[in-house]
Design an enzyme around this catalytic site. Structure first.
Site, PDB file in Angstrom:
ATOM      1  N   HIS A 166       0.832  -1.210   0.000  1.00 37.19           N
ATOM      2  CA  HIS A 166       0.000   0.000   0.000  1.00 37.19           C
ATOM      3  C   HIS A 166       0.875   1.273   0.000  1.00 37.19           C
ATOM      4  CE1 HIS A 166      -3.002  -3.054   0.807  1.00 37.19           C
ATOM      5  NE2 HIS A 166      -2.252  -3.443   1.819  1.00 37.19           N
ATOM      6  N   GLU A 207      -1.742   0.576   7.992  1.00 37.24           N
ATOM      7  CA  GLU A 207      -0.937  -0.543   7.498  1.00 37.24           C
ATOM      8  C   GLU A 207       0.221  -0.024   6.648  1.00 37.24           C
ATOM      9  OE1 GLU A 207      -3.039  -3.270   4.962  1.00 37.24           O
ATOM     10  OE2 GLU A 207      -1.245  -4.471   4.590  1.00 37.24           O
ATOM     11  N   HIS A 246       3.018  -6.816   4.606  1.00 37.01           N
ATOM     12  CA  HIS A 246       1.635  -6.407   4.883  1.00 37.01           C
ATOM     13  C   HIS A 246       1.279  -6.701   6.337  1.00 37.01           C
ATOM     14  CE1 HIS A 246       0.059  -5.741   0.716  1.00 37.01           C
ATOM     15  NE2 HIS A 246       1.149  -6.432   0.435  1.00 37.01           N
ATOM     16  N   GLU A 266       1.907 -11.421   5.952  1.00 37.44           N
ATOM     17  CA  GLU A 266       0.932 -10.686   6.758  1.00 37.44           C
ATOM     18  C   GLU A 266       1.405 -10.838   8.195  1.00 37.44           C
ATOM     19  OE1 GLU A 266      -1.632  -8.946   5.683  1.00 37.44           O
ATOM     20  OE2 GLU A 266      -2.107  -9.710   3.677  1.00 37.44           O
TER      21      GLU A 266
HETATM   22 ZN    ZN Z   1      -2.016  -5.194   2.842  1.00 36.80          ZN
END
Ligand code: ZN
Length: 310
Positions: A100, A137, A192, A274
């Site tokens: 992102h 994030e 992430h 993640e």
């Molecule tokens: Zn993400």
């Protein structure tokens, strides 16, 4: 991503909650795509139905943060000058992809544009999630990525970040993949954190499925990417003390997906990690801790170094 732009789903109804609409949209997409890859999709659909999880998925941040939040880790330089590489891994290149961009939520029309991921078309990028207190994030991923770069450079690795929030939005997921490919990276890691409901905890690594279509052909990277991902997962668990996710992956901390452009378009060994669930208070307490993020970066680095033979 704005819910209003969701493609029509047979289950969609205006009366359902935003969460439910998001959920049904994802399920609708999965059902449509299942024609192409029924076996692979079956697992993915199960994950979606169970958790609503997704690395490329995003809900709009609830709390708007300053676009350029200061990072506790100073960046050595925008254009990573590789010091005359010395160290056991001199000559190796690693691309780190901070998931992102802190500016994405201000550029929703740009990031909502579809790009070709070979097997499908998908949004350029997403906003990413946040903790309930508003820690984005995108801030987390950039901070961990910078820490990771520092650790790897000390080993002599040439490190390329796909961006450093030095652009208003993006890059798009196809460009993120292209950066790794054009760098001829020996390994690529996309960083992430997840955004699923409270009580879901732990880390997981996302591995590329075998896909072929358009510019996507992952046959050559499936094996080495699994090796890379397993090494990162076990080292991450060791340095952070975190457990594999309790909501997908059957306790292995490993999930295979065929719907992520960043993986489908990669020609280099690549995984997503993640690191935890930003929407869970206990995980969020870890993710917002600079000390914990250093441990996270160290674990990811140790996995990469092992993969590279260092
Ligand atoms: Zn993400």
């Amino acid at each position: 991503m704005r819910y209003d732009d969701s493609p029509p789903s047979p289950e969609s109804a205006s009366s359902v909650s935003p969460d439910r609409r998001w959920f049904t949209r994802r399920s609708g997409l999965a059902v449509g795509a299942a024609v192409l890859a029924p076996t692979l999709l079956a697992g993915w659909v199960l994950v979606q139905l169970t958790t609503g999880a997704g690395a490329d998925d995003a809900r709009p941040p609830r709390i708007v943060m300053p676009a350029a939040a200061p990072s506790p880790t100073p960046s050595s330089s925008a254009a990573p000058a590789t010091p005359q590489a010395k160290g056991p891994l001199a000559g190796k290149t690693v691309v780190i992809d901070p998931g992102h961009n802190t500016g994405n939520f201000k550029h929703t029309s740009e990031i909502d544009k579809k790009v070709d991921i070979g097997t499908n078309r998908k949004e350029c990028d997403t906003t990413g999630t946040t903790t309930n207190a508003g820690y984005m994030e995108a801030e987390f991923t950039l901070d961990v990525s910078r820490r990771l770069r520092t650790v790897l450079e000390a080993k002599g690795v040439k490190v390329v970040l796909t961006h450093e929030a030095d652009r208003a939005w993006g890059p798009c997921i196809d460009e993120r993949a292209r950066i790794g490919n054009e760098a001829a990276a020996d390994a690529v890691v996309s960083v992430h954190a997840d955004g699923v409901s409270s009580g879901n905890r732990g880390y997981h690594i996302i591995l590329p499925a075998k896909v072929k279509g358009g510019a996507a052909d992952t046959a050559k990277i499936v094996g080495p990417s699994r090796d890379l991902g397993e090494r990162i997962g076990s080292n991450f668990a060791r340095t952070t003390g975190s457990a594999p996710a309790n909501y997908l992956g059957s306790g292995t901390g490993l999930v295979v997906r065929d719907d992520l452009g960043g993986l489908n378009l990669s020609t280099r060994p690549k995984v997503f990690i993640e690191c935890g669930n930003m929407r869970d208070a206990k995980d969020a307490a870890l993710l917002t801790s600079p000390e914990w993020r250093q441990k996270a970066a160290q674990g990811i680095a140790d996995g990469i170094v092992g993969f590279l033979g260092g």
